[in-house]
Scaffold this motif. Structure first.
Motif, PDB file in Angstrom:
ATOM      1  N   TYR A  40       0.828  -1.205   0.000  1.00 32.17           N
ATOM      2  CA  TYR A  40       0.000   0.000   0.000  1.00 32.17           C
ATOM      3  C   TYR A  40       0.862   1.255   0.000  1.00 32.17           C
ATOM      4  O   TYR A  40       1.862   1.357   0.700  1.00 32.17           O
ATOM      5  N   ASN A  41       0.420   2.227  -0.800  1.00 36.89           N
ATOM      6  CA  ASN A  41       0.988   3.571  -0.789  1.00 36.89           C
ATOM      7  C   ASN A  41      -0.098   4.513  -1.271  1.00 36.89           C
ATOM      8  O   ASN A  41      -0.874   4.172  -2.166  1.00 36.89           O
ATOM      9  N   ALA A  42      -0.151   5.701  -0.681  1.00 34.32           N
ATOM     10  CA  ALA A  42      -1.211   6.644  -1.036  1.00 34.32           C
ATOM     11  C   ALA A  42      -1.158   7.045  -2.502  1.00 34.32           C
ATOM     12  O   ALA A  42      -2.170   7.463  -3.071  1.00 34.32           O
ATOM     13  N   ALA A  43       0.029   6.943  -3.127  1.00 30.18           N
ATOM     14  CA  ALA A  43       0.161   7.324  -4.535  1.00 30.18           C
ATOM     15  C   ALA A  43      -0.407   6.273  -5.480  1.00 30.18           C
ATOM     16  O   ALA A  43      -0.587   6.543  -6.667  1.00 30.18           O
ATOM     17  N   ILE A  44      -0.677   5.073  -4.973  1.00 33.64           N
ATOM     18  CA  ILE A  44      -1.233   4.004  -5.806  1.00 33.64           C
ATOM     19  C   ILE A  44      -2.737   3.977  -5.587  1.00 33.64           C
ATOM     20  O   ILE A  44      -3.218   3.536  -4.538  1.00 33.64           O
ATOM     21  N   ARG A  45      -3.457   4.455  -6.583  1.00 30.68           N
ATOM     22  CA  ARG A  45      -4.908   4.592  -6.462  1.00 30.68           C
ATOM     23  C   ARG A  45      -5.593   3.612  -7.410  1.00 30.68           C
ATOM     24  O   ARG A  45      -5.358   3.650  -8.618  1.00 30.68           O
ATOM     25  N   PRO A  46      -6.429   2.728  -6.871  1.00 28.28           N
ATOM     26  CA  PRO A  46      -7.156   1.797  -7.741  1.00 28.28           C
ATOM     27  C   PRO A  46      -7.944   2.532  -8.813  1.00 28.28           C
ATOM     28  O   PRO A  46      -8.571   3.563  -8.546  1.00 28.28           O
ATOM     29  N   GLY A  47      -7.901   2.000 -10.013  1.00 31.17           N
ATOM     30  CA  GLY A  47      -8.545   2.638 -11.154  1.00 31.17           C
ATOM     31  C   GLY A  47      -7.595   3.484 -11.973  1.00 31.17           C
ATOM     32  O   GLY A  47      -7.916   3.863 -13.109  1.00 31.17           O
ATOM     33  N   GLY A  48      -6.417   3.797 -11.418  1.00 29.33           N
ATOM     34  CA  GLY A  48      -5.434   4.582 -12.151  1.00 29.33           C
ATOM     35  C   GLY A  48      -4.689   3.741 -13.172  1.00 29.33           C
ATOM     36  O   GLY A  48      -4.858   2.526 -13.268  1.00 29.33           O
ATOM     37  N   PHE A  49      -3.817   4.404 -13.925  1.00 32.25           N
ATOM     38  CA  PHE A  49      -3.035   3.757 -14.974  1.00 32.25           C
ATOM     39  C   PHE A  49      -1.570   3.843 -14.598  1.00 32.25           C
ATOM     40  O   PHE A  49      -1.135   4.797 -13.948  1.00 32.25           O
ATOM     41  N   ALA A  50      -0.800   2.836 -14.998  1.00 31.11           N
ATOM     42  CA  ALA A  50       0.618   2.801 -14.626  1.00 31.11           C
ATOM     43  C   ALA A  50       1.402   2.042 -15.681  1.00 31.11           C
ATOM     44  O   ALA A  50       0.841   1.301 -16.494  1.00 31.11           O
ATOM     45  N   SER A  51       2.710   2.239 -15.652  1.00 25.67           N
ATOM     46  CA  SER A  51       3.630   1.467 -16.495  1.00 25.67           C
ATOM     47  C   SER A  51       4.482   0.591 -15.594  1.00 25.67           C
ATOM     48  O   SER A  51       4.712   0.913 -14.428  1.00 25.67           O
ATOM     49  N   ALA A  52       4.931  -0.517 -16.136  1.00 24.93           N
ATOM     50  CA  ALA A  52       5.713  -1.469 -15.345  1.00 24.93           C
ATOM     51  C   ALA A  52       6.909  -1.951 -16.141  1.00 24.93           C
ATOM     52  O   ALA A  52       6.839  -2.098 -17.366  1.00 24.93           O
ATOM     53  N   LEU A  53       7.998  -2.165 -15.438  1.00 24.70           N
ATOM     54  CA  LEU A  53       9.193  -2.770 -16.005  1.00 24.70           C
ATOM     55  C   LEU A  53       9.447  -4.050 -15.206  1.00 24.70           C
ATOM     56  O   LEU A  53       9.830  -4.003 -14.041  1.00 24.70           O
ATOM     57  N   ILE A  54       9.203  -5.192 -15.850  1.00 23.40           N
ATOM     58  CA  ILE A  54       9.271  -6.480 -15.171  1.00 23.40           C
ATOM     59  C   ILE A  54      10.580  -7.170 -15.532  1.00 23.40           C
ATOM     60  O   ILE A  54      10.920  -7.281 -16.719  1.00 23.40           O
ATOM     61  N   THR A  55      11.320  -7.598 -14.528  1.00 24.80           N
ATOM     62  CA  THR A  55      12.563  -8.319 -14.756  1.00 24.80           C
ATOM     63  C   THR A  55      12.243  -9.797 -14.951  1.00 24.80           C
ATOM     64  O   THR A  55      11.782 -10.470 -14.032  1.00 24.80           O
ATOM     65  N   SER A  56      12.484 -10.277 -16.174  1.00 23.80           N
ATOM     66  CA  SER A  56      12.127 -11.660 -16.490  1.00 23.80           C
ATOM     67  C   SER A  56      13.323 -12.606 -16.475  1.00 23.80           C
ATOM     68  O   SER A  56      13.182 -13.791 -16.745  1.00 23.80           O
ATOM     69  N   GLY A  57      14.509 -12.101 -16.168  1.00 24.02           N
ATOM     70  CA  GLY A  57      15.704 -12.942 -16.156  1.00 24.02           C
ATOM     71  C   GLY A  57      16.946 -12.082 -16.334  1.00 24.02           C
ATOM     72  O   GLY A  57      16.909 -10.858 -16.176  1.00 24.02           O
ATOM     73  N   SER A  58      18.065 -12.711 -16.671  1.00 28.14           N
ATOM     74  CA  SER A  58      19.309 -11.978 -16.877  1.00 28.14           C
ATOM     75  C   SER A  58      20.106 -12.656 -17.975  1.00 28.14           C
ATOM     76  O   SER A  58      19.867 -13.811 -18.331  1.00 28.14           O
ATOM     77  N   GLY A  59      21.062 -11.902 -18.533  1.00 32.06           N
ATOM     78  CA  GLY A  59      21.911 -12.427 -19.600  1.00 32.06           C
ATOM     79  C   GLY A  59      23.084 -11.494 -19.835  1.00 32.06           C
ATOM     80  O   GLY A  59      23.210 -10.446 -19.190  1.00 32.06           O
ATOM     81  N   ASN A  60      23.964 -11.861 -20.748  1.00 36.48           N
ATOM     82  CA  ASN A  60      25.139 -11.062 -21.063  1.00 36.48           C
ATOM     83  C   ASN A  60      24.862 -10.170 -22.267  1.00 36.48           C
ATOM     84  O   ASN A  60      24.285 -10.617 -23.264  1.00 36.48           O
ATOM     85  N   ALA A  61      25.282  -8.908 -22.171  1.00 34.43           N
ATOM     86  CA  ALA A  61      25.090  -7.952 -23.264  1.00 34.43           C
ATOM     87  C   ALA A  61      26.050  -6.788 -23.057  1.00 34.43           C
ATOM     88  O   ALA A  61      26.462  -6.508 -21.924  1.00 34.43           O
ATOM     89  N   PRO A  62      26.440  -6.099 -24.143  1.00 36.55           N
ATOM     90  CA  PRO A  62      27.250  -4.885 -23.983  1.00 36.55           C
ATOM     91  C   PRO A  62      26.457  -3.819 -23.236  1.00 36.55           C
ATOM     92  O   PRO A  62      25.257  -3.663 -23.437  1.00 36.55           O
ATOM     93  N   LEU A  63      27.165  -3.091 -22.373  1.00 39.38           N
ATOM     94  CA  LEU A  63      26.550  -2.038 -21.582  1.00 39.38           C
ATOM     95  C   LEU A  63      27.228  -0.715 -21.936  1.00 39.38           C
ATOM     96  O   LEU A  63      28.435  -0.557 -21.735  1.00 39.38           O
ATOM     97  N   LEU A  64      26.462   0.231 -22.478  1.00 37.26           N
ATOM     98  CA  LEU A  64      26.998   1.492 -22.975  1.00 37.26           C
ATOM     99  C   LEU A  64      26.465   2.663 -22.169  1.00 37.26           C
ATOM    100  O   LEU A  64      25.349   2.601 -21.642  1.00 37.26           O
ATOM    101  N   PRO A  65      27.227   3.764 -22.098  1.00 28.76           N
ATOM    102  CA  PRO A  65      26.657   4.996 -21.528  1.00 28.76           C
ATOM    103  C   PRO A  65      25.563   5.532 -22.443  1.00 28.76           C
ATOM    104  O   PRO A  65      25.578   5.303 -23.661  1.00 28.76           O
ATOM    105  N   GLU A  66      24.605   6.242 -21.878  1.00 24.41           N
ATOM    106  CA  GLU A  66      23.474   6.727 -22.660  1.00 24.41           C
ATOM    107  C   GLU A  66      23.915   7.658 -23.780  1.00 24.41           C
ATOM    108  O   GLU A  66      23.268   7.712 -24.829  1.00 24.41           O
ATOM    109  N   SER A  67      25.011   8.395 -23.594  1.00 25.01           N
ATOM    110  CA  SER A  67      25.460   9.331 -24.624  1.00 25.01           C
ATOM    111  C   SER A  67      25.933   8.629 -25.884  1.00 25.01           C
ATOM    112  O   SER A  67      26.041   9.257 -26.943  1.00 25.01           O
ATOM    113  N   ALA A  68      26.222   7.326 -25.798  1.00 26.65           N
ATOM    114  CA  ALA A  68      26.728   6.610 -26.966  1.00 26.65           C
ATOM    115  C   ALA A  68      25.615   6.178 -27.905  1.00 26.65           C
ATOM    116  O   ALA A  68      25.864   5.902 -29.081  1.00 26.65           O
TER     117      ALA A  68
END
Length: 390
Positions: free
Chosen positions: A294-322
């Protein structure tokens, strides 16, 4: 021949005009030849300077760019989704008894209540009087049972002296048993009436948070009148994330998630507790239910986005400026063995504080431009300067 006579001072000088013109022509030719020699000499010096790389040769400025060879890093595989917020266990509360006129409403939306707490009270004057009547009947039956027991006890005492027959004892025993049964019936009727009266109180079925209220004092309510209150059990919330069919297959109960309500800059940690076993044939999507404290900012009926972690793996990691983007998609600039800039289209995965995970297009061994990429063009000659991977 032409001659010209000039008087200079006290003497006279005779000038040959043809000879004067020849001398002027000869001087002009000499001057022109000298000028040509000067131009040729300057050109020769410039050419020698270019060949020797001397200070007279113009030099092109080659920009210095910072590059990184990121290699492979362990990064999380994520699934992005949107959906609605709701109570994890939504409890509608209505009239369970006979109904009547509401006299008091004791809670408001947003109040926390305990299990069994009264939410509203219905007028009960008739039921109260009925209860009193039944309570009196109980006392009558109790007195009858007490009298029947006393008569049985006296009959047993007289029976030992031969004054009362065994048949009389049996009759009095039956009378006592009948009185006891009638007492129990009266007590049961009183308990039933008390239960009916108690059901006139609209109570919370479990501890939780009151979400809505649709009843006011003076309102007449019935058992079929609909929902009067809506509650979230224990205040637990959830997000019902709409997930694409392909991504749904990668999710499991217990996967962690980060939820951001629309219009809020705050994010909340959650965990997948149910993955839909079916897929909508129209949208080709299924629902992943993500539990959120529970949190007061979470109101039933509202809309939200979610980022779900489904696992892990190897990949190149770059700075955002690249990583750059245009209408064609995301891309990076790499510096090839000739020192020239090349464009490479990439697929971007999760973006985090550690950097941008690139899931396709590069393998991490390339020299990737990390800064000033927006000012470069493919084929441009640059001077790379290596930095450490993030």
């Amino acid at each position: 021949m032409n001659y010209e006579t000039q008087l200079t001072g006290d003497s006279m000088v005779i000038i040959d005009e043809d000879d004067s013109r020849r001398r002027r022509k000869r001087l002009l030719m000499i001057g022109g030849g000298v000028a040509i020699l000067l131009v040729l000499g300057a050109t020769w010096i410039a050419m020698r300077g270019e060949k020797a790389g001397g200070p007279t040769a113009p030099t092109a400025q080659v920009p210095v760019v910072t590059v990184v060879r990121p290699g492979q890093s362990m990064v999380a595989r994520t699934v992005s989704a949107t959906g609605s917020l709701a109570a994890r266990i939504d409890m509608p509360v209505g009239v369970v008894g006979e109904g009547g006129m509401v006299t008091r409403v004791l809670v408001q939306p947003g109040d926390w209540v305990r299990a069994g707490q009264t939410l509203a009270v219905i007028e009960r004057s008739v039921q109260t009087e009925q209860g009193r009547s039944l309570a009196a009947q109980v006392e009558v039956q109790r007195a009858n049972a007490k009298l029947a027991q006393a008569q049985l006890d006296r009959a047993k005492a007289l029976s030992g002296r031969g004054f009362i027959s065994a048949a009389d004892i049996d009759q009095r025993t039956a009378t006592r048993d009948q009185a006891d049964a009638q007492l129990r019936v009266a007590q049961a009727q009183l308990a039933e009436q008390q239960a009916r009266t108690g059901r006139l109180d609209i109570r919370a079925p479990a501890a939780g948070l009151v979400l809505t209220r649709t009843v006011e004092p003076g309102q007449i309510v019935q058992a079929t009148g609909g929902v009067l209150f809506r509650m979230a059990k224990d205040g637990e919330m959830e997000m019902q994330a709409q997930v694409a069919e392909g991504d749904l297959a990668t999710l499991r109960n217990g996967n962690s998630a980060t939820i951001t309500p629309i219009g809020s800059s705050r994010s909340f940690a959650g965990r997948v507790w149910q993955v839909s076993p079916v897929v909508d044939p129209q949208t080709r999507q299924g629902i992943a239910r993500i539990a959120v404290p529970y949190n007061a900012a979470i109101r039933p009926g509202g809309f939200a986005s979610a980022l779900i972690t489904s696992g892990s793996g190897n990949a190149p990691l770059l700075p955002e400026s690249a990583v750059q983007s245009d209408p064609k998609g995301s891309y990076v600039y790499i510096v090839n063995a000739k020192g020239q800039v090349e464009r490479r289209d990439v697929t971007v995965g999760q973006v985090s504080d550690a950097g941008v995970a690139v899931t396709g297009g590069i393998d991490g061994t390339e020299s990737i431009v990390t800064s000033a990429a927006a000012f470069l063009t493919p084929g441009q000659k640059v001077k790379p300067e290596l930095m450490k991977a993030p």
